[in-house]
Design a protein around this motif. Sequence first.
Motif, PDB file in Angstrom:
ATOM      1  N   ALA A   1       8.798 -44.957  -3.169  1.00 42.09           N
ATOM      2  CA  ALA A   1       7.703 -45.684  -2.496  1.00 42.09           C
ATOM      3  C   ALA A   1       6.536 -44.768  -2.174  1.00 42.09           C
ATOM      4  CB  ALA A   1       8.239 -46.334  -1.224  1.00 42.09           C
ATOM      5  N   GLN A   2       6.682 -43.460  -2.334  1.00 37.50           N
ATOM      6  CA  GLN A   2       5.660 -42.490  -1.949  1.00 37.50           C
ATOM      7  C   GLN A   2       5.197 -42.760  -0.525  1.00 37.50           C
ATOM      8  OE1 GLN A   2       4.043 -39.726  -4.185  1.00 37.50           O
ATOM      9  NE2 GLN A   2       6.261 -40.092  -4.513  1.00 37.50           N
ATOM     10  N   HIS A   3       6.205 -42.833   0.351  1.00 34.78           N
ATOM     11  CA  HIS A   3       5.954 -43.151   1.756  1.00 34.78           C
ATOM     12  C   HIS A   3       6.922 -42.345   2.617  1.00 34.78           C
ATOM     13  CE1 HIS A   3       4.001 -45.884   4.649  1.00 34.78           C
ATOM     14  NE2 HIS A   3       5.170 -45.846   5.325  1.00 34.78           N
TER      15      HIS A   3
ATOM     16  N   ASP B   1       1.602 -43.018   3.890  1.00 31.55           N
ATOM     17  CA  ASP B   1       1.771 -42.784   2.465  1.00 31.55           C
ATOM     18  C   ASP B   1       1.627 -41.303   2.190  1.00 31.55           C
ATOM     19  OD1 ASP B   1       2.159 -45.432   1.798  1.00 31.55           O
ATOM     20  OD2 ASP B   1       0.013 -45.817   1.489  1.00 31.55           O
ATOM     21  N   VAL B   2       2.275 -40.838   1.135  1.00 36.49           N
ATOM     22  CA  VAL B   2       2.237 -39.427   0.773  1.00 36.49           C
ATOM     23  C   VAL B   2       2.088 -39.295  -0.735  1.00 36.49           C
ATOM     24  CG1 VAL B   2       3.635 -38.673   2.760  1.00 36.49           C
ATOM     25  CG2 VAL B   2       4.750 -39.327   0.609  1.00 36.49           C
ATOM     26  N   VAL B   3       1.844 -38.058  -1.164  1.00 41.38           N
ATOM     27  CA  VAL B   3       1.877 -37.715  -2.582  1.00 41.38           C
ATOM     28  C   VAL B   3       2.892 -36.586  -2.729  1.00 41.38           C
ATOM     29  CG1 VAL B   3       0.607 -36.806  -4.566  1.00 41.38           C
ATOM     30  CG2 VAL B   3      -0.519 -38.397  -2.995  1.00 41.38           C
ATOM     31  N   THR B   4       3.879 -36.808  -3.585  1.00 42.00           N
ATOM     32  CA  THR B   4       4.916 -35.799  -3.793  1.00 42.00           C
ATOM     33  C   THR B   4       4.723 -35.123  -5.146  1.00 42.00           C
ATOM     34  OG1 THR B   4       6.430 -37.425  -4.744  1.00 42.00           O
ATOM     35  CG2 THR B   4       6.503 -37.101  -2.342  1.00 42.00           C
ATOM     36  N   GLY B   5       5.680 -34.339  -5.536  1.00 39.60           N
ATOM     37  CA  GLY B   5       5.564 -33.542  -6.740  1.00 39.60           C
ATOM     38  C   GLY B   5       5.457 -34.374  -8.007  1.00 39.60           C
ATOM     39  N   GLN B   6       4.705 -33.827  -8.932  1.00 40.93           N
ATOM     40  CA  GLN B   6       4.601 -34.476 -10.243  1.00 40.93           C
ATOM     41  C   GLN B   6       5.998 -34.509 -10.863  1.00 40.93           C
ATOM     42  OE1 GLN B   6       1.602 -32.706 -12.783  1.00 40.93           O
ATOM     43  NE2 GLN B   6       2.233 -33.914 -14.557  1.00 40.93           N
ATOM     44  N   PRO B   7       6.414 -35.633 -11.420  1.00 43.61           N
ATOM     45  CA  PRO B   7       7.785 -35.770 -11.910  1.00 43.61           C
ATOM     46  C   PRO B   7       8.054 -35.019 -13.219  1.00 43.61           C
ATOM     47  CG  PRO B   7       6.587 -37.766 -12.335  1.00 43.61           C
ATOM     48  CD  PRO B   7       5.660 -36.902 -11.527  1.00 43.61           C
TER      49      PRO B   7
ATOM     50  N   THR C   1      -6.251 -32.168   1.967  1.00 44.84           N
ATOM     51  CA  THR C   1      -7.599 -32.751   2.059  1.00 44.84           C
ATOM     52  C   THR C   1      -8.212 -32.949   0.686  1.00 44.84           C
ATOM     53  OG1 THR C   1      -8.489 -30.514   2.345  1.00 44.84           O
ATOM     54  CG2 THR C   1      -8.018 -31.788   4.360  1.00 44.84           C
ATOM     55  N   TRP C   2      -7.641 -32.347  -0.366  1.00 49.21           N
ATOM     56  CA  TRP C   2      -8.181 -32.495  -1.724  1.00 49.21           C
ATOM     57  C   TRP C   2      -7.735 -33.783  -2.400  1.00 49.21           C
ATOM     58  CZ3 TRP C   2      -4.699 -28.880  -0.077  1.00 49.21           C
ATOM     59  CH2 TRP C   2      -3.353 -29.026  -0.558  1.00 49.21           C
ATOM     60  N   GLN C   3      -6.777 -34.470  -1.786  1.00 48.60           N
ATOM     61  CA  GLN C   3      -6.313 -35.710  -2.405  1.00 48.60           C
ATOM     62  C   GLN C   3      -7.281 -36.845  -2.046  1.00 48.60           C
ATOM     63  OE1 GLN C   3      -4.119 -36.100  -4.610  1.00 48.60           O
ATOM     64  NE2 GLN C   3      -2.440 -34.610  -4.287  1.00 48.60           N
ATOM     65  N   PRO C   4      -7.696 -37.606  -3.077  1.00 49.57           N
ATOM     66  CA  PRO C   4      -8.612 -38.720  -2.808  1.00 49.57           C
ATOM     67  C   PRO C   4      -7.918 -39.890  -2.128  1.00 49.57           C
ATOM     68  CG  PRO C   4      -7.960 -38.729  -5.103  1.00 49.57           C
ATOM     69  CD  PRO C   4      -7.389 -37.479  -4.505  1.00 49.57           C
ATOM     70  N   ALA C   5      -6.626 -39.988  -2.278  1.00 52.18           N
ATOM     71  CA  ALA C   5      -5.859 -41.079  -1.676  1.00 52.18           C
ATOM     72  C   ALA C   5      -4.385 -40.668  -1.661  1.00 52.18           C
ATOM     73  CB  ALA C   5      -6.047 -42.359  -2.478  1.00 52.18           C
ATOM     74  N   PHE C   6      -3.560 -41.564  -1.051  1.00 51.27           N
ATOM     75  CA  PHE C   6      -2.118 -41.272  -0.942  1.00 51.27           C
ATOM     76  C   PHE C   6      -1.325 -42.538  -1.282  1.00 51.27           C
ATOM     77  CE2 PHE C   6      -4.335 -38.268   1.708  1.00 51.27           C
ATOM     78  CZ  PHE C   6      -3.679 -37.061   1.446  1.00 51.27           C
ATOM     79  N   GLY C   7      -0.094 -42.349  -1.729  1.00 47.39           N
ATOM     80  CA  GLY C   7       0.765 -43.461  -2.063  1.00 47.39           C
ATOM     81  C   GLY C   7       0.599 -43.893  -3.497  1.00 47.39           C
ATOM     82  N   GLY C   8       1.163 -45.049  -3.811  1.00 52.06           N
ATOM     83  CA  GLY C   8       1.063 -45.578  -5.160  1.00 52.06           C
ATOM     84  C   GLY C   8       1.781 -44.685  -6.155  1.00 52.06           C
ATOM     85  N   THR C   9       1.071 -44.442  -7.285  1.00 54.48           N
ATOM     86  CA  THR C   9       1.662 -43.613  -8.352  1.00 54.48           C
ATOM     87  C   THR C   9       0.814 -42.383  -8.613  1.00 54.48           C
ATOM     88  OG1 THR C   9       0.464 -44.899 -10.013  1.00 54.48           O
ATOM     89  CG2 THR C   9       2.724 -45.606  -9.466  1.00 54.48           C
ATOM     90  N   LEU C  10       0.064 -41.962  -7.627  1.00 51.28           N
ATOM     91  CA  LEU C  10      -0.805 -40.805  -7.810  1.00 51.28           C
ATOM     92  C   LEU C  10      -0.011 -39.562  -8.205  1.00 51.28           C
ATOM     93  CD1 LEU C  10      -3.328 -41.251  -4.829  1.00 51.28           C
ATOM     94  CD2 LEU C  10      -3.788 -41.548  -7.273  1.00 51.28           C
TER      95      LEU C  10
END
Length: 556
Positions: free
Chosen positions: A433-435, A449-455, A511-520
């Motif tokens: 869920a990137q949450h 929401d978060v952004v985790t490691g590239q799979p 702070t460099w991430q334009p957004a969080f969550g989803g499939t970023l």
Amino acid sequence: MEEPEKKEIENNIQTAEAEAAEKSGKSEQDITREENTEAENEKNTEDAPEALCQETAAETDKTADTDKTADGDETTGEGAGEDTAEKTNGRRRKILYIAAGCVAALVFVYLGIAAYFSSHYLFNTEINGHDMTGKTVKQAEELLKEDIDEYVLELKEIDGSSETISGGEAGLMYESAAGLQRNMESQDIFLWPRALFRSSTDEVEIEVAYDADKLGEKIDSLHAVTGEQTPPVSAYPKFDGKQYVIEPEQYGTAIQRDVLEEKIAGAIEKLEGSLDLEAEKCYADPAYLSTSKEVKDACDLMNQHCSARIVYPMNEEVVVDAPVISGWITVNDKMQVKIDEEAVRLWLEEFGDKYDTVGITRTFKTPAGKEATVSGGTYGWSINEDAEFDVIIDAVKNGKSLEREPEYYIGGTAAAHAMPDWGDTYVDIDLSAQHMWYVVDGSIALETDVVTGQPIPERITPEGTYSILEKGRNQVLVGSIDPSTGEPSYRTPVSYWMRVTWSGIGLHDATWQPAFGGTLNQIPGRGSHGCINMPLDQAAALYDMLEMGTPVVIHY
């Protein structure tokens, strides 16, 4: 006394006088006269009824004549009295002679019988089970020789079976029985009538000889020697479920060949009818009996060890007591007690497998209500088995009782023993869920929401259960060295750093991430190097609330 009886007695007396006269050398005339008298007596005996009447009448006349004589002729009465007295004295002498003759005859017979028993056994004499009445020593020996010919020794074995050895198989021969002669000589022959009314029972020792070679061959063929030889088992301490008790020894069927031959030879020499091999210790003896001091001491020591009691308060009590400790104690064939350290370590390993939770798969419900599983990581219980081993050994050796939490490796603890072991306060990160959620005492205190490691393998965020290992402000995150440049792959400053693994995974602001969550996270250049990227404000808020050691659950 009636007249016929009187007459018969007088005839008997006259007969005795005739015999006495013959011995004393009387004249032929006297002998003839006496023989005539005897013939007359016999006739009188035949005519007893008639003579009785005649004699009675004669006595009556005689009495009348006597009365006349007494009245008319005093001289005639005196002569008759003297004649009667002389006859009476003569009769008395005859009776005495007869009585003396009878006594002499009886004495002769008595002494004759006594002389007979000087070389024969008395009445009612029993020797070695045989009636020896009237037998000579030689005759008695013949009976005993027959016993030797029929002799059989029965061997009673430990399993209830039996075997026999006959006198012939042992080459048994009669030699002597000195007791027979001694028994004969000890008889009181002059009291032989007493033997008619009481018996005499005796046992005499018989000297025999046997053929040692023949006996040895027979022994070697016995089933007790040729059959299966089960070794004896010593007495030993045995745990009965509560304590150690002494288990009695078992003798088995292993024969001691030299002892067996010695005991059989001794039995044959004594002509014994049976030989109990177990009672005579013909079987190999156990090293220790139930009465042995060594066995008692070992039993006491093992019970002392089992008196120890250790209670571990896990999600349910784990008790180390006698039933457990008994599995760790051994005793060798010299009754030396030993604590099996390998058995203790194996128990600790099983204890750890059951209660250690580091890296195990856990099933739980996420704050969003989703059923999930997670495995791997560094968070959870991890018992320090080496340290706990020392505690257990000391307690068992000294019979101690204690209650304790097991010793854990550094960081090897958790909030609870029950599952999920992270308790009610934790960070939950759902990679699918990137949450993320921060739960405090069962309630959501923060979520974002978060952004985790590239799979991809080198950047993926690791699944597992971890804990907050470090917190820091204004940190610079440094990537791994790039082989092509020799420089770190990145240097990234962050304001809030919350470490999850010592390999460089943590939560921080991005702070460099334009957004969080989803499939970023799946977009190259957007997905992290494995960390959990958070909005700045949420990272700041979490940093202020989060305590060191808080569990972090990362899952799909």
